[in-house]
Design an enzyme around this catalytic site. Structure first.
Site, PDB file in Angstrom:
ATOM      1  N   HIS A 161       0.818  -1.217   0.000  1.00 48.70           N
ATOM      2  CA  HIS A 161       0.000   0.000   0.000  1.00 48.70           C
ATOM      3  C   HIS A 161       0.850   1.265   0.000  1.00 48.70           C
ATOM      4  O   HIS A 161       1.989   1.290   0.468  1.00 48.70           O
ATOM      5  CB  HIS A 161      -0.976   0.011   1.184  1.00 48.70           C
ATOM      6  CG  HIS A 161      -0.323   0.137   2.541  1.00 48.70           C
ATOM      7  ND1 HIS A 161       0.179   1.315   3.027  1.00 48.70           N
ATOM      8  CD2 HIS A 161      -0.131  -0.790   3.518  1.00 48.70           C
ATOM      9  CE1 HIS A 161       0.667   1.133   4.238  1.00 48.70           C
ATOM     10  NE2 HIS A 161       0.504  -0.145   4.564  1.00 48.70           N
ATOM     11  N   CYS A 177       2.593  -5.030   6.612  1.00 50.78           N
ATOM     12  CA  CYS A 177       2.294  -4.690   5.222  1.00 50.78           C
ATOM     13  C   CYS A 177       3.525  -4.076   4.555  1.00 50.78           C
ATOM     14  O   CYS A 177       4.477  -3.667   5.214  1.00 50.78           O
ATOM     15  CB  CYS A 177       1.119  -3.726   5.147  1.00 50.78           C
ATOM     16  SG  CYS A 177      -0.463  -4.494   5.555  1.00 50.78           S
TER      17      CYS A 177
END
Length: 308
Positions: A161, A177
């Site tokens: 992301h 992440c």
């Protein structure tokens, strides 16, 4: 350097083969190659990410058999706990999403936890001064499924992301992440399955995430070591020798005491660099800035001067 498990060694060998096919190389110290993505039919795409190098490569093969590579720097999961580490293994990228929002986590005051983050306390890239900015309404993410090669768990909660905390790219700072700076994320987002702007990919793209703490560049006779951020069982000397032997070098005549001393210097540097970065990230938002020269201490480069 390849190690820990035979599977990871095979991953790295694949990366070497693709690199040689492309005849394109990028050194961790900030040389990232941008490809022009021609409007041609795509045969396949492959993604490889080396966690301690903080580097992601998207390889695209076109109908004329030509390969192109897009390389971007990334941030990865912090090392304190396995659940906050970016998992290694093989998986797939399967959905693109834009307009993604983020929520305050448990590390924030109780009244904020679970609420949508509307503004970001970050730093201006040019001046490095603290700024508060409105979260962009077109932030992008790419969803991932992956089988861990450490504990055989199947993960679906980790994604690639975009981040406004650009200064954490190149460090272990996330909850697992993969963080990518805005400009790089837009390039990657456009290059991955370019026929899809948002939603499921027509065909999932394989991703291999591996943990390679030593990389040898034969053209420059250069070895780059990376900090062992997840404290895995790593023997740098073994890994260096393994890489050199793969490159066809007779390591029996190497100056081993000199090599051991180099590794000791690197490990001392890594220890101090990790301490500095981890301590900084625990501070208040406007005291968290990590500068490029501090990130570079997570890597140690030396050139072969031995007689063979």
């Amino acid at each position: 350097m390849r190690r820990v498990e035979n599977m990871q060694r095979s991953y790295c060998l694949i990366v070497r083969i693709v690199l040689r096919v492309c005849m394109l190389f990028s050194v961790h110290a900030g040389i990232f190659l941008t490809c022009s993505w021609a409007q041609q039919p795509i045969l396949q795409q492959l993604v490889y990410l080396n966690i301690p190098a903080y580097n992601l490569n998207l390889y695209t093969q076109y109908a004329d058999q030509r390969w192109e590579r897009l390389s971007v720097p990334v941030g990865v999961g912090r090392a304190a706990d396995r659940k906050y580490q970016t998992p290694t293994g093989q998986g797939e990228l399967y959905v693109k999403a834009t307009g993604v929002t983020f929520e305050y986590g448990s590390q924030n005051p109780k009244e904020l936890v679970g609420k949508t983050i509307t503004h970001s306390n970050t730093f201006d890239k040019n001046t490095l001064k603290p700024i508060t900015m409105k979260m962009p309404n077109d932030m992008k993410s790419i969803f991932m499924r992956i089988n861990s090669d450490i504990d055989a768990q199947f993960h679906t909660r980790f994604v690639l992301h975009e981040t406004t905390d650009w200064y954490t790219v190149g460090t272990p700072a996330s909850n697992g992440c993969i963080r990518i700076d805005r400009e790089d994320m837009h390039r990657l987002y456009a290059a991955l399955a370019p026929s899809v702007y948002e939603g499921p990919l027509p065909q999932s793209v394989p991703i291999t995430i591996y943990y390679d703490v030593a990389e040898y560049y034969p053209e420059q006779k250069m070895m780059v070591l990376h900090a062992n951020i997840y404290n895995r069982q790593v023997d740098y000397v073994y890994e260096i020798l393994h890489d050199l032997q793969e490159a066809g070098i007779d390591t029996r005549l190497m100056n081993m005491p000199a090599l051991v001393e180099i590794v000791n210097q690197a490990e001392q540097q890594f220890h101090q660099a990790l301490h500095t970065i981890q301590s900084r990230l625990k501070k208040a938002p406007f005291d968290r800035l990590i500068k490029d020269h501090e990130k570079q201490l997570l890597h140690f480069t030396f050139y072969l001067r031995f007689q063979y």
